[in-house]
Scaffold this active site. Structure first.
Site, PDB file in Angstrom:
ATOM      1  N   SER A 128       0.814  -1.221   0.000  1.00  0.00           N
ATOM      2  CA  SER A 128       0.000   0.000   0.000  1.00  0.00           C
ATOM      3  C   SER A 128       0.845   1.269   0.000  1.00  0.00           C
ATOM      4  CB  SER A 128      -0.922   0.021   1.223  1.00  0.00           C
ATOM      5  OG  SER A 128      -1.889  -0.991   1.144  1.00  0.00           O
ATOM      6  N   GLY A 133      -3.918   2.737  -2.279  1.00  0.00           N
ATOM      7  CA  GLY A 133      -4.287   1.667  -1.363  1.00  0.00           C
ATOM      8  C   GLY A 133      -4.840   0.483  -2.133  1.00  0.00           C
ATOM      9  N   GLU A 364      -5.787  -6.012   4.283  1.00  0.00           N
ATOM     10  CA  GLU A 364      -5.754  -7.109   3.304  1.00  0.00           C
ATOM     11  C   GLU A 364      -6.885  -6.969   2.284  1.00  0.00           C
ATOM     12  OE1 GLU A 364      -3.075  -7.759   4.027  1.00  0.00           O
ATOM     13  OE2 GLU A 364      -2.700  -9.495   5.293  1.00  0.00           O
TER      14      GLU A 364
END
Length: 381
Positions: A128, A133, A364
């Site tokens: 990230s 992101g 995640e």
């Protein structure tokens, strides 16, 4: 803790018992104070490595356990139920070793995997960025080829173990060809030019260090490139499939811990001359919590069994992550409700469990991303 596990062989049952003993004796007694002190338990990861728990799903020839993912995830659930920060750290570490194992050369695996699996080195997964992101293709951290290897420059965000890791499995741009221009590097933490910011001030998981990591012309050798150049996105997504199962197992463990606390309290607390668990309104709430936890566990085990059989499991990993983390948020919230005013205080751990559950819906891949993965899979059936 649940005891009716469907384990593939006796060795796995013994391993699960070992995990429960470690969780009860080494983790649970330290968890509350360590979280209050924001203390990172590096020694615990060394102990887990020495116990053989960090390398469970990897081959024995590299120092792993050679066990199915199904078994590893059940062990991980036990660890997370005792101390969520350690469970998440274990999941991240196991994921950080995956690109090297699955896409590295034999020489690279033999050189670095044993230290990772034995707990000598602690890993971080650095994908990230602040402006990239969920949008991996927007990544700006760049790796430039040199005569001696590569030079990396950029900034990574939300790095679990940032500043405490011994190595970073790090994605960087090696060309301007969009998602096809990203590659994976194994960057040592002591490389000149690599620095970490002060840890983020987080709502929960305060025993787990999360920080931004900067790279200022960090030089690495040619053999630090993992897999083929330009294959970073499929490698990262492959690692995330397995990592999402790890987070699903951790979330299930956290929900189980909250349920156990709520049930124990409801059995002891009395109102109107009866245990509160004997009041139908509360017993139904606890029953729904139990059903949710059992369902979450079944979901991640189903995905794990698909992985172990070599079947496609991307969609099922997304379902498991989505279901288990939403369950964790709901069950920990309901646990606070069961304890009433006491649940809102720090005299009981359920308020911490509730704070820790929230981030499982975010990292995640957010749960909105999981729905996107699932929806796309359904569209192509």
């Amino acid at each position: 803790m649940p005891v009716d596990r469907l384990l593939p062989h006796n060795d796995a049952a013994d391993l699960l018992q070992l995990a429960r003993e470690i969780a009860a004796k080494e983790l649970a007694p330290r968890a509350g104070q360590a979280e209050a002190d924001h203390a990172f338990p590096r020694d615990i990861f060394r102990m887990l490595g020495a116990s053989g728990l960090l390398g469970l799903p990897y081959p024995e020839k590299f120092g792993g356990g050679g066990l199915p993912y199904e078994t590893y995830l059940q062990v991980l659930e036990e660890i997370a139920a005792a101390w969520m920060s350690v469970g998440v750290g274990m999941s991240v570490h196991v994921m950080s070793a995956y690109p090297l194992f699955a896409f590295g050369t034999d020489e690279q695996r033999e050189r670095w995997l044993p230290g990772m699996l034995g707990g000598d080195t602690l890993g971080a997964f650095s994908l990230s960025e602040s402006e990239a992101g969920s949008d991996i293709a927007a990544m700006t951290t760049r790796a430039t080829r040199t005569a001696d290897g590569w030079t990396l420059s950029g900034r990574k965000a939300w790095v679990t173990h940032g500043g405490r890791a011994d190595y970073y499995t790090l994605m960087a741009r090696t060309s301007d060809d969009g998602a096809q221009g990203i590659s994976v590097f194994l960057v040592p933490a002591d490389a000149s030019g690599l620095t970490a910011d002060a840890p983020e001030r987080k709502m929960g998981l305060t025993g787990s260090v999360t920080a931004q990591v900067s790279l200022a012309r960090v030089a690495v050798a040619h053999d630090r490139l993992i897999g083929d150049e330009g294959r970073g996105v499929p490698i990262a997504l492959s690692a995330l499939d397995s990592g999402r199962l790890g987070i699903a197992a951790c979330a299930t463990g956290l929900a189980q811990a909250a349920l156990d606390t709520a049930v124990a309290y409801a059995r002891e607390r009395t109102q109107f001359g009866r245990r509160i668990i004997d009041h139908q309104g509360l017993s139904f709430l606890l029953a729904d919590m139990e059903a949710a936890v059992v369902s979450a566990r079944a979901t991640y085990l189903d995905a794990a069994r698909r992985r172990d059989r070599g079947m496609p499991f991307t969609q099922h990993a997304a379902v498991a992550k989505l279901v288990a983390t939403d369950v964790a948020m709901r069950v920990t919230t309901d646990a606070v409700q069961v304890l009433g005013g006491a649940g809102y205080t720090r005299d009981f751990p359920v308020e911490r469990f509730m704070r820790e559950a929230k981030v499982t819906q975010i990292f995640e891949g957010t749960n909105q991303i999981q729905r996107l993965v699932i929806g796309r899979a359904l569209a192509t059936l």
